[in-house]
Write a protein that holds these residues in place. Structure first.
Motif, PDB file in Angstrom:
ATOM      1  N   GLY A 149       0.824  -1.211   0.000  1.00 56.01           N
ATOM      2  CA  GLY A 149       0.000   0.000   0.000  1.00 56.01           C
ATOM      3  C   GLY A 149       0.857   1.259   0.000  1.00 56.01           C
ATOM      4  N   VAL A 150       1.902   1.254   0.802  1.00 59.17           N
ATOM      5  CA  VAL A 150       2.788   2.421   0.886  1.00 59.17           C
ATOM      6  C   VAL A 150       3.510   2.635  -0.453  1.00 59.17           C
ATOM      7  N   VAL A 153       0.997   4.094  -2.938  1.00 64.85           N
ATOM      8  CA  VAL A 153       0.733   5.501  -2.600  1.00 64.85           C
ATOM      9  C   VAL A 153       1.881   6.387  -3.116  1.00 64.85           C
ATOM     10  N   ALA A 157       1.606   9.351  -5.942  1.00 64.19           N
ATOM     11  CA  ALA A 157       2.069  10.726  -5.721  1.00 64.19           C
ATOM     12  C   ALA A 157       3.007  11.156  -6.856  1.00 64.19           C
ATOM     13  N   ALA A 181      10.680  11.982  -0.095  1.00 63.55           N
ATOM     14  CA  ALA A 181       9.682  12.528   0.839  1.00 63.55           C
ATOM     15  C   ALA A 181       9.193  11.447   1.796  1.00 63.55           C
ATOM     16  N   LEU A 185       9.400  11.389   5.866  1.00 64.62           N
ATOM     17  CA  LEU A 185       8.205  11.164   6.677  1.00 64.62           C
ATOM     18  C   LEU A 185       8.375   9.951   7.584  1.00 64.62           C
ATOM     19  N   GLY A 188       9.809   9.964  11.014  1.00 68.97           N
ATOM     20  CA  GLY A 188       8.969  10.436  12.122  1.00 68.97           C
ATOM     21  C   GLY A 188       8.163   9.339  12.803  1.00 68.97           C
ATOM     22  N   VAL A 189       8.229   8.124  12.282  1.00 68.85           N
ATOM     23  CA  VAL A 189       7.510   6.995  12.901  1.00 68.85           C
ATOM     24  C   VAL A 189       8.540   6.050  13.484  1.00 68.85           C
TER      25      VAL A 189
ATOM     26  N   PRO B  77       5.746  15.510  13.748  1.00 64.63           N
ATOM     27  CA  PRO B  77       6.000  15.147  12.350  1.00 64.63           C
ATOM     28  C   PRO B  77       4.690  14.792  11.645  1.00 64.63           C
ATOM     29  N   SER B  78       4.589  15.146  10.361  1.00 59.08           N
ATOM     30  CA  SER B  78       3.336  15.010   9.598  1.00 59.08           C
ATOM     31  C   SER B  78       2.713  13.617   9.672  1.00 59.08           C
ATOM     32  N   LEU B  79       3.554  12.598   9.468  1.00 56.36           N
ATOM     33  CA  LEU B  79       2.984  11.257   9.427  1.00 56.36           C
ATOM     34  C   LEU B  79       2.471  10.849  10.814  1.00 56.36           C
ATOM     35  N   GLY B  80       3.168  11.264  11.845  1.00 52.60           N
ATOM     36  CA  GLY B  80       2.709  10.998  13.212  1.00 52.60           C
ATOM     37  C   GLY B  80       1.372  11.676  13.491  1.00 52.60           C
ATOM     38  N   LEU B  83      -1.345   9.805  11.551  1.00 56.86           N
ATOM     39  CA  LEU B  83      -1.673   8.527  12.194  1.00 56.86           C
ATOM     40  C   LEU B  83      -2.451   8.758  13.493  1.00 56.86           C
ATOM     41  N   GLU B 143       4.670  16.185   0.397  1.00 55.90           N
ATOM     42  CA  GLU B 143       4.739  15.373   1.615  1.00 55.90           C
ATOM     43  C   GLU B 143       3.365  15.067   2.183  1.00 55.90           C
ATOM     44  N   ILE B 146       1.619  12.158   0.471  1.00 57.27           N
ATOM     45  CA  ILE B 146       2.205  10.850   0.774  1.00 57.27           C
ATOM     46  C   ILE B 146       1.893  10.464   2.224  1.00 57.27           C
ATOM     47  N   ALA B 147       2.022  11.419   3.149  1.00 60.86           N
ATOM     48  CA  ALA B 147       1.710  11.123   4.557  1.00 60.86           C
ATOM     49  C   ALA B 147       0.256  10.669   4.687  1.00 60.86           C
ATOM     50  N   GLY B 149      -1.697   9.365   2.338  1.00 63.16           N
ATOM     51  CA  GLY B 149      -1.867   8.056   1.701  1.00 63.16           C
ATOM     52  C   GLY B 149      -1.355   6.935   2.589  1.00 63.16           C
ATOM     53  N   VAL B 150      -0.188   7.146   3.189  1.00 70.68           N
ATOM     54  CA  VAL B 150       0.398   6.119   4.053  1.00 70.68           C
ATOM     55  C   VAL B 150      -0.494   5.894   5.283  1.00 70.68           C
TER      56      VAL B 150
END
Lengths: 195, 195
Positions: A149-150, A153, A157, A181, A185, A188-189, B77-80, B83, B143, B146-147, B149-150
């Motif tokens: 999935g990632v 995505v 993009a 990108a 991102l 951050g996880v 952070p964006s992805l955090g 989520l 970004e 993508i964030a 979508g993920v």
């Protein structure tokens, strides 16, 4: 018109893109597309299941390319392998379709809910195919689905940036930007073990 | 039947899920659903745009919840942040729908191409909404997409595990597992600056 016509699917694809752009997707019939291509409706349906499919049959070739690249990749982390497969598919797609045609097609898809639904469905099918390809390499099923999935995505993009841009940057370049990108991102996880 | 009926949408949703499960999605009409709920077809169409939509109107509430959580989140952070928004939405969804209903609905959606297309479309719309919410926080547009979508892919993986399972593990727990898997996968993608 001879019985054996070379590249009927290609001619039908080109005719469909022209007519859909000129008259709108809704306002064009399969008969119109066939006539523009100098072929019969029957020939159209020999190659495409329905009117929408003439815009989407390239996704099967893309999927095959990606799955083959994943199957033959050397060892590596799942997401890296999936992204490598996507990059291999993108290279072939970029050459086969070209920027101008991809841009016109993307505009068309964006103009119709029906086409956008089919596009999303194709991306979901691609994601399922990548999941199976990763699972066949021994990737755990939960991880395989997320990695696939990632990766899809990230492809979407890059594809959107490519078709929305002026073509100065190629699809491969857009994909490498998108992966950059994603990497930023992802930093951050944090894995649960570390927290 | 009185003119003001309490919770008409809820009764129509329950009736639709029952009838679609019993007779199949294709074999059930809007009139059947309305009759089972003891309401008129007109009332159905006052609440839902078409037959499919009765299974999907919860996605709007989910989207609102997620977008609100992202808008009000602290810095990060964006992805955090994305989520975190997904987790907030999942908590509300889990309580509002419950495992049994979610499981039956998921089976139904999987049984029909038409329903699967609509589901993919809703997820794409959710991803667009999350993208806009992240962009409104100042996240760069490439970004943000993508964030978003993920995050949505991670939600879909958790939702599939929840609805495909026996309900022993809740949606929140499945989501935290999926985020763990994502973090492990993400560790395999390095930012370009580091390479």
């Amino acid at each position: 018109m001879g019985r054996w016509v070379s590249d009927a699917p290609g001619r039908l694809r080109a005719a469909a893109l022209e007519l859909f752009s000129e008259c709108g997707y809704e306002g064009t019939t399969v008969a119109d597309v066939a006539a523009r291509a100098g072929l019969s409706e029957r020939t159209f349906f020999r190659h495409f299941a329905d009117k929408r499919e003439v815009l989407f049959d390239g996704s099967r070739a893309l999927e095959r390319e990606i799955v083959a690249a994943i199957a033959t990749a050397g060892p590596g982390p799942s997401l890296g392998v999936a992204l490598g497969g996507i990059a291999a598919g993108a290279r072939v797609l970029e050459v086969a379709v070209g920027h101008e045609r991809a841009r016109r097609r993307a505009r068309l898809v964006a103009s119709s809910d029906e086409l956008r639904e089919r596009e999303q469905m194709k991306m979901a099918e691609l994601s399922d195919a990548v999941t199976r390809a990763l699972a066949a390499r021994g990737c755990a099923s939960g991880e395989a689905g997320i990695a696939a999935g990632v990766a899809v995505v990230t492809f979407q993009a890059a594809f959107a940036a490519w078709t929305g841009g002026d073509g100065e940057a190629g699809l491969a370049e857009e994909l490498s930007r998108a992966v950059g990108a994603l990497a930023t991102l992802a930093a951050g996880v944090r894995p649960r073990e570390e927290s």
